[in-house]
Design a protein around this motif. Sequence first.
Motif, PDB file in Angstrom:
ATOM      1  N   UNK A 100      10.351  -3.110 -28.366  1.00 27.92           N
ATOM      2  CA  UNK A 100       8.940  -3.691 -28.186  1.00 27.92           C
ATOM      3  C   UNK A 100       8.373  -3.519 -26.973  1.00 27.92           C
ATOM      4  N   UNK A 101       7.171  -2.920 -26.753  1.00 27.57           N
ATOM      5  CA  UNK A 101       6.445  -2.912 -25.641  1.00 27.57           C
ATOM      6  C   UNK A 101       5.445  -3.921 -25.816  1.00 27.57           C
ATOM      7  N   UNK A 102       5.288  -5.129 -25.036  1.00 23.45           N
ATOM      8  CA  UNK A 102       4.404  -6.394 -25.241  1.00 23.45           C
ATOM      9  C   UNK A 102       3.513  -6.337 -23.823  1.00 23.45           C
ATOM     10  N   UNK A 103       2.211  -6.330 -24.307  1.00 26.61           N
ATOM     11  CA  UNK A 103       1.246  -6.163 -23.182  1.00 26.61           C
ATOM     12  C   UNK A 103       0.929  -7.541 -22.951  1.00 26.61           C
ATOM     13  N   UNK A 104       1.066  -8.344 -21.882  1.00 28.66           N
ATOM     14  CA  UNK A 104       0.510  -9.849 -21.681  1.00 28.66           C
ATOM     15  C   UNK A 104      -0.617  -9.926 -20.444  1.00 28.66           C
ATOM     16  N   UNK A 105      -1.379 -10.753 -20.884  1.00 27.28           N
ATOM     17  CA  UNK A 105      -2.520 -11.256 -19.835  1.00 27.28           C
ATOM     18  C   UNK A 105      -1.869 -12.066 -18.915  1.00 27.28           C
ATOM     19  N   UNK A 106      -2.830 -12.788 -17.978  1.00 25.93           N
ATOM     20  CA  UNK A 106      -2.508 -13.664 -17.052  1.00 25.93           C
ATOM     21  C   UNK A 106      -2.564 -15.001 -17.735  1.00 25.93           C
ATOM     22  N   UNK A 107      -1.787 -16.097 -17.327  1.00 23.64           N
ATOM     23  CA  UNK A 107      -1.883 -17.411 -17.694  1.00 23.64           C
ATOM     24  C   UNK A 107      -1.010 -18.148 -16.657  1.00 23.64           C
TER      25      UNK A 107
END
Length: 110
Positions: A16-23
Amino acid sequence: MTEDPKPKRPQQVYSLIVEVGRKTGDGLPPKATGAALLCYASGVDEAEAVRETVAILKEAEMAPLEVQGLGTLEDRMKGGEEIDQEEQFLMERALRENSVIVAEITPFFD
């Protein structure tokens, strides 16, 4: 004696390729705007692997935005991809441990 009418489906490993934002607390570099994670996740189907991956990433203080399934090792090899031994080892480990392994993190910068 009651029998389970459905046989158990075997676990498989999905890439899987998971795009994450900032947290806050996500561990990404300070100036990164997000990242792409290459993950290997076990599941009886891709949907289960995605659910487990998203849940674990949220527990790790990450903010999953989008998930792209690349398929199983067999799917990827049928598609002509060459999978090196290190990658295959990580996939086998994910299966053996019934886990999610983050194999690579690529931060995004504006």
